[in-house]
Design a protein around this motif. Structure first.
Motif, PDB file in Angstrom:
ATOM      1  N   GLY A   1      54.994  -6.256 -32.393  1.00 58.16           N
ATOM      2  CA  GLY A   1      55.953  -6.076 -33.473  1.00 58.16           C
ATOM      3  C   GLY A   1      55.557  -5.030 -34.493  1.00 58.16           C
ATOM      4  N   MET A   2      54.294  -4.578 -34.465  1.00 58.80           N
ATOM      5  CA  MET A   2      53.828  -3.553 -35.406  1.00 58.80           C
ATOM      6  C   MET A   2      54.013  -2.139 -34.872  1.00 58.80           C
ATOM      7  SD  MET A   2      52.860  -4.891 -38.190  1.00 58.80           S
ATOM      8  CE  MET A   2      51.997  -3.479 -38.885  1.00 58.80           C
ATOM      9  N   ARG A   3      54.421  -2.019 -33.633  1.00 56.46           N
ATOM     10  CA  ARG A   3      54.477  -0.703 -33.006  1.00 56.46           C
ATOM     11  C   ARG A   3      55.369   0.266 -33.785  1.00 56.46           C
ATOM     12  NH1 ARG A   3      55.713   0.333 -26.555  1.00 56.46           N
ATOM     13  NH2 ARG A   3      55.903   2.600 -26.658  1.00 56.46           N
ATOM     14  N   GLY A   4      56.557  -0.211 -34.184  1.00 48.69           N
ATOM     15  CA  GLY A   4      57.484   0.664 -34.904  1.00 48.69           C
ATOM     16  C   GLY A   4      56.929   1.123 -36.235  1.00 48.69           C
ATOM     17  N   ALA A   5      56.344   0.194 -36.997  1.00 47.88           N
ATOM     18  CA  ALA A   5      55.792   0.540 -38.310  1.00 47.88           C
ATOM     19  C   ALA A   5      54.684   1.569 -38.188  1.00 47.88           C
ATOM     20  CB  ALA A   5      55.269  -0.721 -39.000  1.00 47.88           C
ATOM     21  N   LEU A   6      53.829   1.426 -37.171  1.00 46.63           N
ATOM     22  CA  LEU A   6      52.729   2.368 -36.995  1.00 46.63           C
ATOM     23  C   LEU A   6      53.234   3.732 -36.542  1.00 46.63           C
ATOM     24  CD1 LEU A   6      50.126  -0.001 -35.308  1.00 46.63           C
ATOM     25  CD2 LEU A   6      50.022   0.941 -37.618  1.00 46.63           C
ATOM     26  N   GLU A   7      54.213   3.749 -35.647  1.00 44.01           N
ATOM     27  CA  GLU A   7      54.726   5.025 -35.153  1.00 44.01           C
ATOM     28  C   GLU A   7      55.489   5.784 -36.231  1.00 44.01           C
ATOM     29  OE1 GLU A   7      56.887   4.309 -31.557  1.00 44.01           O
ATOM     30  OE2 GLU A   7      55.077   3.919 -30.376  1.00 44.01           O
ATOM     31  N   HIS A   8      56.050   5.048 -37.211  1.00 45.36           N
ATOM     32  CA  HIS A   8      56.747   5.713 -38.319  1.00 45.36           C
ATOM     33  C   HIS A   8      55.810   6.009 -39.484  1.00 45.36           C
ATOM     34  CE1 HIS A   8      60.332   4.148 -36.167  1.00 45.36           C
ATOM     35  NE2 HIS A   8      60.899   5.233 -36.675  1.00 45.36           N
TER      36      HIS A   8
ATOM     37  N   SER B   1      54.278   3.979 -41.545  1.00 41.17           N
ATOM     38  CA  SER B   1      54.544   3.179 -42.741  1.00 41.17           C
ATOM     39  C   SER B   1      53.252   2.844 -43.475  1.00 41.17           C
ATOM     40  CB  SER B   1      55.258   1.880 -42.363  1.00 41.17           C
ATOM     41  OG  SER B   1      56.471   2.152 -41.706  1.00 41.17           O
ATOM     42  N   ARG B   2      53.213   3.148 -44.761  1.00 41.18           N
ATOM     43  CA  ARG B   2      52.081   2.808 -45.597  1.00 41.18           C
ATOM     44  C   ARG B   2      52.617   2.393 -46.967  1.00 41.18           C
ATOM     45  NH1 ARG B   2      50.463   3.642 -41.215  1.00 41.18           N
ATOM     46  NH2 ARG B   2      48.513   4.625 -40.527  1.00 41.18           N
TER      47      ARG B   2
ATOM     48  N   TYR C   1      47.188   4.696 -52.631  1.00 41.23           N
ATOM     49  CA  TYR C   1      48.362   4.607 -51.768  1.00 41.23           C
ATOM     50  C   TYR C   1      47.930   4.829 -50.320  1.00 41.23           C
ATOM     51  CZ  TYR C   1      52.883   5.406 -49.654  1.00 41.23           C
ATOM     52  OH  TYR C   1      53.971   5.318 -48.836  1.00 41.23           O
ATOM     53  N   GLY C   2      48.494   4.030 -49.424  1.00 38.76           N
ATOM     54  CA  GLY C   2      48.145   4.124 -48.022  1.00 38.76           C
ATOM     55  C   GLY C   2      47.141   3.088 -47.581  1.00 38.76           C
ATOM     56  N   SER C   3      46.721   2.213 -48.511  1.00 40.41           N
ATOM     57  CA  SER C   3      45.703   1.214 -48.180  1.00 40.41           C
ATOM     58  C   SER C   3      46.274   0.005 -47.456  1.00 40.41           C
ATOM     59  CB  SER C   3      44.990   0.733 -49.456  1.00 40.41           C
ATOM     60  OG  SER C   3      44.305   1.795 -50.074  1.00 40.41           O
ATOM     61  N   VAL C   4      47.574  -0.224 -47.584  1.00 39.55           N
ATOM     62  CA  VAL C   4      48.166  -1.420 -46.981  1.00 39.55           C
ATOM     63  C   VAL C   4      49.461  -1.069 -46.256  1.00 39.55           C
ATOM     64  CG1 VAL C   4      47.195  -2.899 -48.787  1.00 39.55           C
ATOM     65  CG2 VAL C   4      49.551  -2.090 -48.988  1.00 39.55           C
ATOM     66  N   ILE C   5      49.863  -1.968 -45.377  1.00 39.04           N
ATOM     67  CA  ILE C   5      51.177  -1.921 -44.733  1.00 39.04           C
ATOM     68  C   ILE C   5      51.916  -3.187 -45.126  1.00 39.04           C
ATOM     69  CG2 ILE C   5      52.418  -1.991 -42.528  1.00 39.04           C
ATOM     70  CD1 ILE C   5      50.186  -0.374 -41.299  1.00 39.04           C
ATOM     71  N   LYS C   6      53.125  -3.042 -45.596  1.00 39.16           N
ATOM     72  CA  LYS C   6      53.932  -4.188 -45.997  1.00 39.16           C
ATOM     73  C   LYS C   6      54.594  -4.790 -44.766  1.00 39.16           C
ATOM     74  CE  LYS C   6      57.482  -5.686 -49.259  1.00 39.16           C
ATOM     75  NZ  LYS C   6      58.402  -5.260 -50.353  1.00 39.16           N
ATOM     76  N   LEU C   7      54.312  -6.063 -44.534  1.00 40.30           N
ATOM     77  CA  LEU C   7      54.910  -6.769 -43.405  1.00 40.30           C
ATOM     78  C   LEU C   7      56.234  -7.408 -43.795  1.00 40.30           C
ATOM     79  CD1 LEU C   7      51.706  -8.580 -42.093  1.00 40.30           C
ATOM     80  CD2 LEU C   7      52.545  -6.302 -41.509  1.00 40.30           C
TER      81      LEU C   7
ATOM     82  N   ALA D   1      45.903  -4.716 -44.231  1.00 33.81           N
ATOM     83  CA  ALA D   1      45.221  -3.447 -44.458  1.00 33.81           C
ATOM     84  C   ALA D   1      45.749  -2.393 -43.488  1.00 33.81           C
ATOM     85  CB  ALA D   1      43.723  -3.626 -44.279  1.00 33.81           C
ATOM     86  N   SER D   2      45.868  -1.164 -43.962  1.00 34.37           N
ATOM     87  CA  SER D   2      46.264  -0.057 -43.091  1.00 34.37           C
ATOM     88  C   SER D   2      45.112   0.259 -42.138  1.00 34.37           C
ATOM     89  CB  SER D   2      46.592   1.179 -43.928  1.00 34.37           C
ATOM     90  OG  SER D   2      45.413   1.667 -44.557  1.00 34.37           O
ATOM     91  N   PRO D   3      45.379   0.966 -41.039  1.00 34.47           N
ATOM     92  CA  PRO D   3      44.292   1.312 -40.111  1.00 34.47           C
ATOM     93  C   PRO D   3      43.147   2.050 -40.788  1.00 34.47           C
ATOM     94  CG  PRO D   3      46.422   1.776 -39.114  1.00 34.47           C
ATOM     95  CD  PRO D   3      46.691   1.430 -40.547  1.00 34.47           C
ATOM     96  N   GLU D   4      43.492   2.952 -41.720  1.00 37.19           N
ATOM     97  CA  GLU D   4      42.454   3.738 -42.397  1.00 37.19           C
ATOM     98  C   GLU D   4      41.579   2.855 -43.291  1.00 37.19           C
ATOM     99  OE1 GLU D   4      46.055   5.710 -41.240  1.00 37.19           O
ATOM    100  OE2 GLU D   4      45.837   4.323 -42.929  1.00 37.19           O
ATOM    101  N   GLN D   5      42.218   1.931 -44.011  1.00 41.68           N
ATOM    102  CA  GLN D   5      41.477   1.027 -44.884  1.00 41.68           C
ATOM    103  C   GLN D   5      40.691   0.007 -44.076  1.00 41.68           C
ATOM    104  OE1 GLN D   5      41.234   1.428 -48.059  1.00 41.68           O
ATOM    105  NE2 GLN D   5      40.304  -0.479 -48.770  1.00 41.68           N
TER     106      GLN D   5
END
Length: 343
Positions: A26-33, A35-36, A95-101, A108-112
């Protein structure tokens, strides 16, 4: 992944739990777009009812291991128990530290995530984690299956940009130091294992060869079809230091066992040979054989016109011991948890 109802309190998944969330289909779309977001770190730990409510509203979260790892902003708010492990964070969250579900739920975002997990991982474990974040696959949270992605969860460039925004915090220096050693574009853990054995510097047990790309398109002249060129995506494309010579590696998993796929593989293999480029093929049995991988690496080095360092007997023995240790660690590592299993 979207939660329509506001939670009683915010939850920010971190560390290994955040990685398990990022692996979910279910996270595939958020990651491909890409989203941060940015969000304040919650001031207290969630209760069991909060975790259960999150799982109820999004059934995929039911697959997450317990305890759930979450971030809180004060050490005083830490409350570890059977369902929740808290990690304190007092530094600035750029900014960019989290992804809103969804409303009240974040991870946490991939980078964080890489920075969060760095202190608890070995250097090799962190390189493997970064490789997964830069890869075209996502492991299941039980490590038994994987799904393919069109785009990686993040990139080395995006991770470096986040480190610049983050500044000097625990884990950031380690991520920055090891970032360049993580191959990008792998489509499976086995491809990652091969890439690391061949490309890591000799001081870490690798052969120090240069990977030009993984699973990137290149055109080759087709055989039996005059004027036609086929697009091929070698699993691993190695290059000489001057970029003039190349060698390819293809890992044959279970999907390569059907007659149709074997014909396709033979066509591709012959096209590489016809253009003067060796394409070596590996499977799980060959990959697990240290002596075979040693000889293969030396043959590839000769194909690329590379000359290895001149070592005396004692130095050569130590170098071989490092390569053998790396091979053992990579073959015994559980890529879903970065832990080791006894072979």
């Amino acid at each position: 992944m979207n939660f329509a109802t506001l939670f009683v309190m915010d939850i920010l998944f971190s560390h290994i739990t955040a990685l398990e969330v990022l692996r979910l289909p279910g996270m595939r779309g958020a990651l491909e777009h890409g989203s941060r977001d940015i969000h304040a770190v919650p001031e207290r730990a969630p209760e069991r009812c909060d975790i259960e409510e999150a799982r109820r509203r999004f059934p995929e979260l039911a697959d997450l291991r317990e305890p759930a790892h979450v971030l809180v902003d004060r050490a005083a708010a830490r409350t570890d128990n059977s369902f929740c492990t808290c990690h304190s964070w007092s530094a600035r969250h750029p900014y960019g530290s989290v992804i809103k579900l969804g409303a009240g739920l974040y991870c946490a975002s991939p980078e964080q995530l890489a920075v969060q997990m760095a202190p608890s991982l070995t250097d090799l474990g962190l390189i493997v984690l970064l490789s997964e974040l830069f890869s075209l696959y996502a492991l299941s949270n039980r490590g038994k299956t994987l799904t393919q992605r069109n785009m990686p969860a993040t990139t080395p460039r995006r991770t470096l940009d986040h480190l610049d925004l983050l500044g000097s915090v625990r884990g950031s220096t380690k991520v920055r130091r090891l970032l360049r050693l993580a191959p990008a574009g792998s489509a499976s853990p086995q491809e990652t294992r091969i890439a690391l054995m061949l490309s890591l510097p000799p001081r870490l047990g690798g052969h120090g060869l240069t990977i030009e790309s993984m699973n990137r398109s290149l055109e080759l002249d087709a055989l039996g079809e005059s004027g036609v060129r086929h697009v091929r995506k070698p699993d691993i494309l190695l290059a000489s230091r001057d970029g003039e010579r190349h060698a390819a590696i293809e890992y044959d998993g279970a999907l390569h066992l059907t007659p149709k796929r074997q014909t396709q593989d033979a066509r591709r293999n012959n096209e590489f040979a016809a253009c003067g480029m060796a394409e070596y093929r590996l499977n799980s049995v060959l990959l697990s054989n240290f002596e075979y991988m040693e000889d293969l690496a030396q043959k590839i080095r000769r194909d690329l016109g590379e000359v290895g360092a001149h070592l005396d007997r004692e130095q050569a023995g130590r170098s071989r011991a490092r390569r053998q240790a790396l091979h053992y660690e990579l073959m015994s590592m559980d890529f879903s948890t970065f832990s080791f299993t006894t072979k």
